[in-house]
Scaffold this active site. Structure first.
Site, PDB file in Angstrom:
ATOM      1  N   THR A  48     -46.389  -5.350   6.278  1.00  0.00           N
ATOM      2  CA  THR A  48     -46.868  -5.202   7.531  1.00  0.00           C
ATOM      3  C   THR A  48     -46.713  -6.492   8.437  1.00  0.00           C
ATOM      4  OG1 THR A  48     -48.867  -4.200   6.247  1.00  0.00           O
ATOM      5  CG2 THR A  48     -49.079  -4.580   8.767  1.00  0.00           C
TER       6      THR A  48
ATOM      7  N   HIS B 215     -53.507   0.857   9.442  1.00  0.00           N
ATOM      8  CA  HIS B 215     -53.334   0.895   8.017  1.00  0.00           C
ATOM      9  C   HIS B 215     -53.870   2.362   7.691  1.00  0.00           C
ATOM     10  CE1 HIS B 215     -52.227  -2.666   6.675  1.00  0.00           C
ATOM     11  NE2 HIS B 215     -53.086  -3.579   6.527  1.00  0.00           N
TER      12      HIS B 215
ATOM     13  N   TYR C 105     -39.475  -1.931   2.098  1.00  0.00           N
ATOM     14  CA  TYR C 105     -39.357  -3.396   2.201  1.00  0.00           C
ATOM     15  C   TYR C 105     -38.138  -3.822   1.373  1.00  0.00           C
ATOM     16  CZ  TYR C 105     -41.433  -8.118   0.983  1.00  0.00           C
ATOM     17  OH  TYR C 105     -41.687  -9.491   0.673  1.00  0.00           O
TER      18      TYR C 105
ATOM     19  N   GLY D 192     -43.012 -13.257  -0.916  1.00  0.00           N
ATOM     20  CA  GLY D 192     -42.031 -12.374  -0.274  1.00  0.00           C
ATOM     21  C   GLY D 192     -40.737 -11.827  -1.029  1.00  0.00           C
TER      22      GLY D 192
HETATM   23  P1  A3P Z   1     -45.893 -11.000  -2.017  1.00  0.00           P
HETATM   24  O1  A3P Z   1     -47.632 -11.224  -2.114  1.00  0.00           O
HETATM   25  O2  A3P Z   1     -45.437 -10.122  -2.788  1.00  0.00           O
HETATM   26  O3  A3P Z   1     -45.534 -12.301  -1.709  1.00  0.00           O
HETATM   27  P2  A3P Z   1     -49.015  -7.409   4.244  1.00  0.00           P
HETATM   28  O4  A3P Z   1     -48.309  -8.271   5.332  1.00  0.00           O
HETATM   29  O5  A3P Z   1     -48.657  -5.884   4.202  1.00  0.00           O
HETATM   30  O6  A3P Z   1     -50.218  -7.831   3.910  1.00  0.00           O
HETATM   31  O7  A3P Z   1     -47.750  -7.921   2.833  1.00  0.00           O
HETATM   32  C1  A3P Z   1     -48.001  -9.150   2.399  1.00  0.00           C
HETATM   33  C2  A3P Z   1     -46.628  -9.409   1.489  1.00  0.00           C
HETATM   34  O8  A3P Z   1     -45.581  -9.509   2.477  1.00  0.00           O
HETATM   35  C3  A3P Z   1     -46.675 -10.259   0.677  1.00  0.00           C
HETATM   36  O9  A3P Z   1     -45.872 -10.274  -0.499  1.00  0.00           O
HETATM   37  C4  A3P Z   1     -46.272 -11.585   1.595  1.00  0.00           C
HETATM   38  O10 A3P Z   1     -45.635 -12.628   0.965  1.00  0.00           O
HETATM   39  C5  A3P Z   1     -45.009 -10.807   2.200  1.00  0.00           C
HETATM   40  N1  A3P Z   1     -44.240 -11.208   3.372  1.00  0.00           N
HETATM   41  C6  A3P Z   1     -45.104 -11.872   4.330  1.00  0.00           C
HETATM   42  N2  A3P Z   1     -44.167 -12.266   5.548  1.00  0.00           N
HETATM   43  C7  A3P Z   1     -43.020 -11.927   5.140  1.00  0.00           C
HETATM   44  C8  A3P Z   1     -41.730 -11.959   5.811  1.00  0.00           C
HETATM   45  N3  A3P Z   1     -41.654 -12.478   6.660  1.00  0.00           N
HETATM   46  N4  A3P Z   1     -40.734 -11.433   4.921  1.00  0.00           N
HETATM   47  C9  A3P Z   1     -40.861 -10.812   3.649  1.00  0.00           C
HETATM   48  N5  A3P Z   1     -42.019 -10.544   3.130  1.00  0.00           N
HETATM   49  C10 A3P Z   1     -43.024 -11.132   3.747  1.00  0.00           C
END
Ligand code: A3P
Length: 324
Positions: free
Chosen positions: A53, A124, A216, A288
């Protein structure tokens, strides 16, 4: 209600086939469904928690506001220096019901606390619980962008998020195996995860011009391609001049995990400060990566989750298990 996998180790509430944090969320959904009127220019950024997200919000916001981010040398042009991606978009279920939805004549007003320059709204909510003016094919003309992720990585991300949240509140974290059971049973916030994804997937097949369905893992592999696709879909496509000037690459870099997670604003501070929903900004950035589940799930757990995924998605034409 039932104890489920949630941010606050509290009982989850079941409503219209999904589990929510508490009854206030049900009231918010009810209120949004009753009063929210989508506008043709609205763009909804939809997801289940922990599926990317934050990243999608950043990309979408950077795309729609990119006149301000064109100049590479001007660091102040980066909108994420002063606010987290979450602060860039109102959230349907949080922002809207706190507003009075009536004008002097007693009729509903649109989402009036919004920045008229920002067409983005995050949610969500499952597809089936969206306000009708958002989900209906011909009512408002608004767009929906959905992101999903391999359930194994979504679960691992959620488990860590809640463990850190519990620690920050001096609460016992929920053990991994228990969290896993709850997630597999669908008893997680906005779960069952598979039903959340399927709702948007099926709607995207019915309404391909209205709903862009993203994964993703695909986006990690070809970020520039999907950023371009996203921009086009939401009506903010890149001109050939912009492409020639490297604007796509700049936006991709600015929204990357490395760049965002190293910004002071994302390393410190909290969103929804002094409310029950208060969270440290840094909780939204962990690794990430794709396939981090390999470091946390046993082969048996992974096989079980894959089997559930296969059964749940059977016949839908969708795959979520990432095997590369
Ligand atoms: P991980 O816990 O696997 O690292 P959300 O934003 O829906 O809460 O999801 C969080 C997940 O997206 C986390 O995954 C986070 O690290 C990852 N995330 C956050 N920023 C990101 C970015 N710029 N690029 C890729 N993944 C990212």
């Amino acid at each position: 209600t039932r104890q489920g996998l949630s941010a606050f180790n509290c009982d989850l509430v079941h409503y219209q086939g999904f589990w929510y944090l508490d009854t206030s969320m049900v009231a918010r959904i009810f209120s949004a469904r009753r009063h929210f009127q989508a506008q043709p220019s609205d763009i909804f950024i939809c997801s289940a928690p922990k599926t990317g997200t934050t990243w999608l919000k950043a990309l979408a916001f950077a795309i729609v506001s990119r006149t301000t981010v064109d100049d590479d040398d001007d660091s102040t042009a980066n909108p994420f220096l002063s606010k987290t991606p979450h602060e860039c978009l109102p959230i349907l279920e949080f922002t809207f019901p706190s507003m009075t939805p009536h004008d002097d004549n007693g009729s509903c007003l649109p989402f009036f606390n919004r920045d008229p320059k920002n067409p983005l709204i995050a949610t969500h909510l499952p597809f089936s619980s969206l306000p009708e003016s958002v989900s209906d094919s011909d009512s408002s003309g608004c767009k929906i962008v959905y992101i999903c992720r391999d359930p194994k990585d979504t679960f691992v991300s959620m488990y860590h998020f809640f463990a850190k949240l519990a620690a920050s509140r001096n609460m016992e974290p929920i053990p991994l195996d228990k969290a896993f059971e709850l997630f597999c049973n669908g008893e997680s916030s906005f779960g069952p995860y598979w039903d959340h994804v399927l709702g948007y997937w099926e709607a995207s097949l019915d309404q391909p011009d209205k709903i862009l369905f993203l994964k993703y893992e695909d986006m990690k592999e070809k970020t520039g391609f999907y950023a371009t696709k996203l921009a086009e879909f939401i009506g903010h496509g890149f001109s050939s001049e912009e492409e020639g000037n490297g604007v796509v690459e700049k936006i991709v870099r600015m929204c990357s995990f490395d760049c965002l997670s190293n910004l002071e604003v994302n390393k410190t501070g909290k969103i929804a400060e002094n409310t029950a929903w208060e969270m440290e900004n840094k909780l939204y950035f962990r690794k990430g990566n794709v396939k981090d589940w390999e470091n946390h799930l046993t082969p048996e757990m992974a096989a079980r989750m894959d089997l559930i995924t296969e059964q749940k998605l059977s016949g839908s034409g969708l795959t979520l298990t990432y095997s590369k």
